[in-house]
Design a protein around this motif. Structure first.
Motif, PDB file in Angstrom:
ATOM      1  N   ARG A   1       7.611  16.893 -12.736  1.00 35.22           N
ATOM      2  CA  ARG A   1       7.957  15.589 -13.308  1.00 35.22           C
ATOM      3  C   ARG A   1       8.126  14.519 -12.235  1.00 35.22           C
ATOM      4  NH1 ARG A   1      12.922  16.273 -17.263  1.00 35.22           N
ATOM      5  NH2 ARG A   1      13.570  17.712 -15.624  1.00 35.22           N
ATOM      6  N   THR A   2       8.763  14.874 -11.103  1.00 35.78           N
ATOM      7  CA  THR A   2       8.953  13.888 -10.032  1.00 35.78           C
ATOM      8  C   THR A   2       7.618  13.413  -9.481  1.00 35.78           C
ATOM      9  OG1 THR A   2      11.094  14.812  -9.411  1.00 35.78           O
ATOM     10  CG2 THR A   2       9.961  13.501  -7.755  1.00 35.78           C
ATOM     11  N   THR A   3       6.715  14.363  -9.198  1.00 30.64           N
ATOM     12  CA  THR A   3       5.416  14.007  -8.648  1.00 30.64           C
ATOM     13  C   THR A   3       4.596  13.197  -9.635  1.00 30.64           C
ATOM     14  OG1 THR A   3       5.431  16.033  -7.344  1.00 30.64           O
ATOM     15  CG2 THR A   3       3.325  14.923  -7.599  1.00 30.64           C
TER      16      THR A   3
ATOM     17  N   LEU B   1      16.961  21.140  -6.742  1.00 33.49           N
ATOM     18  CA  LEU B   1      16.755  22.236  -5.811  1.00 33.49           C
ATOM     19  C   LEU B   1      15.328  22.220  -5.300  1.00 33.49           C
ATOM     20  CD1 LEU B   1      18.496  25.097  -7.833  1.00 33.49           C
ATOM     21  CD2 LEU B   1      19.425  23.899  -5.829  1.00 33.49           C
ATOM     22  N   PRO B   2      15.101  22.545  -4.030  1.00 36.22           N
ATOM     23  CA  PRO B   2      13.734  22.617  -3.503  1.00 36.22           C
ATOM     24  C   PRO B   2      12.989  23.789  -4.111  1.00 36.22           C
ATOM     25  CG  PRO B   2      15.281  23.464  -1.887  1.00 36.22           C
ATOM     26  CD  PRO B   2      16.096  22.889  -3.008  1.00 36.22           C
ATOM     27  N   ARG B   3      11.681  23.636  -4.290  1.00 40.10           N
ATOM     28  CA  ARG B   3      10.864  24.696  -4.849  1.00 40.10           C
ATOM     29  C   ARG B   3       9.947  25.262  -3.779  1.00 40.10           C
ATOM     30  NH1 ARG B   3       7.259  23.560  -7.673  1.00 40.10           N
ATOM     31  NH2 ARG B   3       7.064  21.317  -7.461  1.00 40.10           N
ATOM     32  N   ARG B   4      10.494  25.805  -2.729  1.00 42.77           N
ATOM     33  CA  ARG B   4       9.700  26.354  -1.635  1.00 42.77           C
ATOM     34  C   ARG B   4       9.145  27.725  -1.996  1.00 42.77           C
ATOM     35  NH1 ARG B   4      14.070  25.257   3.019  1.00 42.77           N
ATOM     36  NH2 ARG B   4      15.356  25.933   1.275  1.00 42.77           N
ATOM     37  N   SER B   5       7.875  27.934  -1.723  1.00 43.91           N
ATOM     38  CA  SER B   5       7.229  29.209  -1.990  1.00 43.91           C
ATOM     39  C   SER B   5       7.380  30.127  -0.795  1.00 43.91           C
ATOM     40  CB  SER B   5       5.740  28.995  -2.301  1.00 43.91           C
ATOM     41  OG  SER B   5       5.594  28.144  -3.422  1.00 43.91           O
ATOM     42  N   GLY B   6       7.052  31.427  -1.012  1.00 40.72           N
ATOM     43  CA  GLY B   6       7.269  32.403   0.038  1.00 40.72           C
ATOM     44  C   GLY B   6       6.245  32.385   1.146  1.00 40.72           C
ATOM     45  N   SER B   7       5.032  31.884   0.907  1.00 41.08           N
ATOM     46  CA  SER B   7       3.990  31.880   1.933  1.00 41.08           C
ATOM     47  C   SER B   7       3.323  30.526   1.992  1.00 41.08           C
ATOM     48  CB  SER B   7       2.944  32.962   1.634  1.00 41.08           C
ATOM     49  OG  SER B   7       2.205  32.622   0.465  1.00 41.08           O
ATOM     50  N   PHE B   8       2.589  30.285   3.072  1.00 39.46           N
ATOM     51  CA  PHE B   8       1.891  29.010   3.226  1.00 39.46           C
ATOM     52  C   PHE B   8       0.836  28.833   2.138  1.00 39.46           C
ATOM     53  CE2 PHE B   8      -1.624  26.465   4.880  1.00 39.46           C
ATOM     54  CZ  PHE B   8      -0.954  25.297   5.216  1.00 39.46           C
ATOM     55  N   ARG B   9       0.167  29.942   1.793  1.00 42.41           N
ATOM     56  CA  ARG B   9      -0.860  29.855   0.754  1.00 42.41           C
ATOM     57  C   ARG B   9      -0.253  29.454  -0.587  1.00 42.41           C
ATOM     58  NH1 ARG B   9      -4.982  34.765   0.108  1.00 42.41           N
ATOM     59  NH2 ARG B   9      -5.502  33.935   2.180  1.00 42.41           N
ATOM     60  N   GLU B  10       0.871  30.050  -0.927  1.00 44.11           N
ATOM     61  CA  GLU B  10       1.550  29.701  -2.178  1.00 44.11           C
ATOM     62  C   GLU B  10       2.052  28.268  -2.139  1.00 44.11           C
ATOM     63  OE1 GLU B  10       4.496  32.708  -2.246  1.00 44.11           O
ATOM     64  OE2 GLU B  10       3.299  34.119  -3.394  1.00 44.11           O
ATOM     65  N   LEU B  11       2.528  27.850  -0.972  1.00 42.64           N
ATOM     66  CA  LEU B  11       3.005  26.485  -0.821  1.00 42.64           C
ATOM     67  C   LEU B  11       1.874  25.490  -1.009  1.00 42.64           C
ATOM     68  CD1 LEU B  11       5.488  24.753  -0.084  1.00 42.64           C
ATOM     69  CD2 LEU B  11       4.772  24.919   2.302  1.00 42.64           C
TER      70      LEU B  11
ATOM     71  N   LEU C   1       0.798  -1.224   0.000  1.00 40.55           N
ATOM     72  CA  LEU C   1       0.000   0.000   0.000  1.00 40.55           C
ATOM     73  C   LEU C   1       0.837   1.283   0.000  1.00 40.55           C
ATOM     74  CD1 LEU C   1      -2.904   1.096   0.067  1.00 40.55           C
ATOM     75  CD2 LEU C   1      -2.775   1.032   2.578  1.00 40.55           C
ATOM     76  N   PRO C   2       1.942   1.375   0.753  1.00 39.78           N
ATOM     77  CA  PRO C   2       2.729   2.613   0.699  1.00 39.78           C
ATOM     78  C   PRO C   2       3.223   2.971  -0.698  1.00 39.78           C
ATOM     79  CG  PRO C   2       3.356   1.349   2.627  1.00 39.78           C
ATOM     80  CD  PRO C   2       2.439   0.470   1.816  1.00 39.78           C
ATOM     81  N   TRP C   3       3.516   1.981  -1.528  1.00 43.88           N
ATOM     82  CA  TRP C   3       3.934   2.276  -2.895  1.00 43.88           C
ATOM     83  C   TRP C   3       2.766   2.817  -3.718  1.00 43.88           C
ATOM     84  CZ3 TRP C   3       6.368  -1.640  -0.162  1.00 43.88           C
ATOM     85  CH2 TRP C   3       7.763  -1.564  -0.111  1.00 43.88           C
ATOM     86  N   VAL C   4       1.547   2.421  -3.334  1.00 42.93           N
ATOM     87  CA  VAL C   4       0.361   2.965  -4.001  1.00 42.93           C
ATOM     88  C   VAL C   4       0.120   4.409  -3.580  1.00 42.93           C
ATOM     89  CG1 VAL C   4      -2.132   2.718  -4.320  1.00 42.93           C
ATOM     90  CG2 VAL C   4      -0.688   0.677  -4.170  1.00 42.93           C
ATOM     91  N   LEU C   5       0.303   4.686  -2.291  1.00 39.91           N
ATOM     92  CA  LEU C   5      -0.036   6.000  -1.732  1.00 39.91           C
ATOM     93  C   LEU C   5       1.084   7.029  -1.830  1.00 39.91           C
ATOM     94  CD1 LEU C   5      -1.908   4.891   1.526  1.00 39.91           C
ATOM     95  CD2 LEU C   5      -2.902   5.542  -0.675  1.00 39.91           C
ATOM     96  N   LYS C   6       2.262   6.617  -2.264  1.00 39.94           N
ATOM     97  CA  LYS C   6       3.394   7.549  -2.238  1.00 39.94           C
ATOM     98  C   LYS C   6       3.180   8.822  -3.044  1.00 39.94           C
ATOM     99  CE  LYS C   6       6.148   5.398  -5.947  1.00 39.94           C
ATOM    100  NZ  LYS C   6       7.397   4.704  -6.275  1.00 39.94           N
ATOM    101  N   PRO C   7       2.333   8.831  -4.103  1.00 39.01           N
ATOM    102  CA  PRO C   7       2.120  10.109  -4.787  1.00 39.01           C
ATOM    103  C   PRO C   7       1.537  11.198  -3.895  1.00 39.01           C
ATOM    104  CG  PRO C   7       1.377   8.299  -6.168  1.00 39.01           C
ATOM    105  CD  PRO C   7       1.673   7.722  -4.814  1.00 39.01           C
ATOM    106  N   PHE C   8       0.874  10.806  -2.786  1.00 37.95           N
ATOM    107  CA  PHE C   8       0.239  11.798  -1.932  1.00 37.95           C
ATOM    108  C   PHE C   8       1.239  12.532  -1.045  1.00 37.95           C
ATOM    109  CE2 PHE C   8      -3.155   8.894  -3.097  1.00 37.95           C
ATOM    110  CZ  PHE C   8      -4.141   9.785  -3.491  1.00 37.95           C
ATOM    111  N   TRP C   9       2.440  11.960  -0.867  1.00 38.50           N
ATOM    112  CA  TRP C   9       3.468  12.716  -0.155  1.00 38.50           C
ATOM    113  C   TRP C   9       4.701  12.994  -1.049  1.00 38.50           C
ATOM    114  CZ3 TRP C   9       2.563   7.563   1.380  1.00 38.50           C
ATOM    115  CH2 TRP C   9       3.615   6.681   1.204  1.00 38.50           C
ATOM    116  N   ALA C  10       4.660  12.492  -2.278  1.00 39.26           N
ATOM    117  CA  ALA C  10       5.764  12.773  -3.207  1.00 39.26           C
ATOM    118  C   ALA C  10       5.970  14.263  -3.461  1.00 39.26           C
ATOM    119  CB  ALA C  10       5.535  12.035  -4.529  1.00 39.26           C
ATOM    120  N   PRO C  11       4.900  15.108  -3.465  1.00 36.89           N
ATOM    121  CA  PRO C  11       5.154  16.542  -3.662  1.00 36.89           C
ATOM    122  C   PRO C  11       6.102  17.141  -2.631  1.00 36.89           C
ATOM    123  CG  PRO C  11       2.837  16.075  -3.993  1.00 36.89           C
ATOM    124  CD  PRO C  11       3.456  14.818  -3.475  1.00 36.89           C
ATOM    125  N   CYS C  12       6.150  16.559  -1.437  1.00 38.49           N
ATOM    126  CA  CYS C  12       7.084  17.060  -0.418  1.00 38.49           C
ATOM    127  C   CYS C  12       8.525  16.950  -0.906  1.00 38.49           C
ATOM    128  CB  CYS C  12       6.908  16.286   0.888  1.00 38.49           C
ATOM    129  SG  CYS C  12       5.295  16.523   1.679  1.00 38.49           S
TER     130      CYS C  12
END
Length: 448
Positions: A364-366, A203-213, A53-64
């Motif tokens: 692409r990663t996600t 490189l990480p793609r962190r946004s400037g605010s929580f809303r943007e993130l 199951l974790p291999w099935v669900l990994k797309p839900f935390w892959a954006p991290c």
């Protein structure tokens, strides 16, 4: 990117992907069976499939992985955690006879491994050119599969043979295997600490605010399901390996089952040796050959031959079930044929995922992780019901008693059913052909 050759890190990176998957989803079957878990074969097939199951669900935390930190750091952290969990499993075997803690550790290892897979696949995409991605697809698939066969073949056979000579019990034997596995991952972590290059795009793609993130996080999911041709792509990912997904669990049970119940009656050492020798060499040949042909001919020309070769060699199990040969050579040849076909045919699956993620931009990663999650789902669901299908084949047999041979038992009927299940896998290539770039992966003069 640094000048480190992909040969220095791609093979070992995919050894690190496949090894824990083999331990969690395949060797857990043997572990729960031999340590007296009390599970029936149907229950073992169900629960060990559920561990996927974790291999099935990994797309839900892959954006991290896309948003936080570098993929290289994610890879190294997950490898260190996997090593620790394997060593903890070795200790747990002694102190948890009912195995609730061991089961929890299996799930944790599955989550660590699934996260590692998403990071490794993303690193592979950003670190290699299109041509190199296609060329090394056969190499990565081969070493991924080799790690599965090494875990359930060479390593398992060596550890159990040695500890058996020393007179150790089953708990001690499994503890030794898990300890060696943990040490192996320590070595992989140490190697990748220096071998993994520093990719310019890592490189990480962190946004400037929580809303943007949050917006970026949600966009990574929505853009995948808004991709053109998403429906035929998902159908291909779900059904290309439909036959293999059912075959994988039952084939292992069949090969070690007693002849009185229709099996081949291999002992664990024989099973491990056949998969670690004939199976490993054939898989290596099939995977490398497939990658080279895609790099020379392009995915379009190789799609049908690969779909045929990943499915049609399943017929060897029909032969084994009806003939029940006593010769290990015959059994080994059958395993070799099936593994060659798998190594050759699976190349098309992974190259297609690279092709479909090519226009995904910063996600692409996600998006690739979504596809590998669908791939895991395509294996998990059929695997969960394969044991029940086998168990109830006698009911189907009674309905067709007039047209089937008298000696046709559950295994024979199940493998005939598997041959019918190859039809959807072969047919799905015609769903993706209309939008496929036939030359994807082919080396062009301008892409040296």
């Amino acid at each position: 990117m640094s000048g480190k050759s992909p040969w220095f890190w791609v093979p070992t990176l995919y050894l690190a992907e496949g090894f824990p998957y083999a331990v969690v989803t395949t060797l857990s079957v043997i572990l729960f069976k031999t340590l007296g878990s009390g599970f029936s074969d149907t229950a073992i097939a169900f629960w060990t499939s559920l561990l996927g199951l974790p291999w099935v669900l990994k797309p839900f935390w892959a954006p991290c992985i896309d948003l936080f930190g570098k993929k290289r750091s994610w890879i190294l952290s997950c490898q260190a955690l996997t090593a620790l969990l394997l060593l903890l499993m070795a200790l747990t075997v002694f102190f948890s006879p009912d195995m609730p803690l061991l089961t929890a550790l299996f799930f944790l290892a599955a989550f660590a491994s699934a996260t590692h897979d998403a990071a490794a696949d993303g690193f592979y995409i950003i670190g290699l050119s299109e041509h190199d991605q296609a060329f090394f697809s056969g190499i990565r698939n081969t070493f991924y599969r080799l790690s599965l066969l090494a875990a359930q073949g060479v390593l398992l056979s060596c550890v159990f043979s040695l500890t058996k000579r020393l007179g150790w019990g089953l708990s001690a034997q499994w503890a030794a295997f898990l300890t060696v596995s943990g040490a192996f991952f320590v070595l992989l972590f140490s190697h990748h600490l220096f071998a993994l290059p520093h990719a310019a795009g890592d490189l990480p793609r962190r946004s400037g605010s929580f809303r943007e993130l949050a917006r970026s996080f949600g966009e990574s999911f929505l853009t995948f399901f808004r991709k053109k041709h998403i429906v035929p792509a998902i159908l291909f990912l779900l059904f290309y390996r439909f036959a293999e997904a059912q075959l994988s669990k039952v084939a292992a049970l069949f090969l070690v089952a007693e002849r009185t119940s229709g099996g081949i009656a291999l002992d664990p050492a024989q099973y491990a040796n056949l998969y670690g020798s004939a199976g490993m060499l054939s898989l290596l040949a099939g995977g490398i050959f497939g990658g080279i042909l895609v790099a020379k001919q392009g995915l379009g020309k190789m799609l049908l031959p690969m779909a045929l070769l990943i499915n049609l060699p399943d017929v060897v199990y029909v032969y084994l079930a009806f003939a029940q040969p006593h010769s290990l050579w015959n059994v080994g040849i059958c395993i070799a044929l099936e593994q060659f076909g798998y190594g050759f045919g699976f190349t098309a699956y992974t190259v297609f995922m690279l092709h479909f993620a090519e226009d995904s931009g910063p996600f692409r990663t996600t998006h690739y992780a979504f596809m590998t999650g669908i791939m895991a789902l395509s294996l998990m669901l059929p695997g969960m019901v394969s044991g029940a299908l086998l168990e109830h084949m006698h009911r189907i047999l009674s309905l067709f008693a007039s047209v089937l041979p008298e000696e046709c038992g559950n295994y024979e009927l199940f493998f005939l059913w598997i041959m019918l299940c190859t039809i959807p896998g072969i047919s799905t290539i015609y769903l993706i052909r209309p939008f496929l770039n036939p030359d994807f992966g082919k080396k062009c003069p301008e892409k040296k």
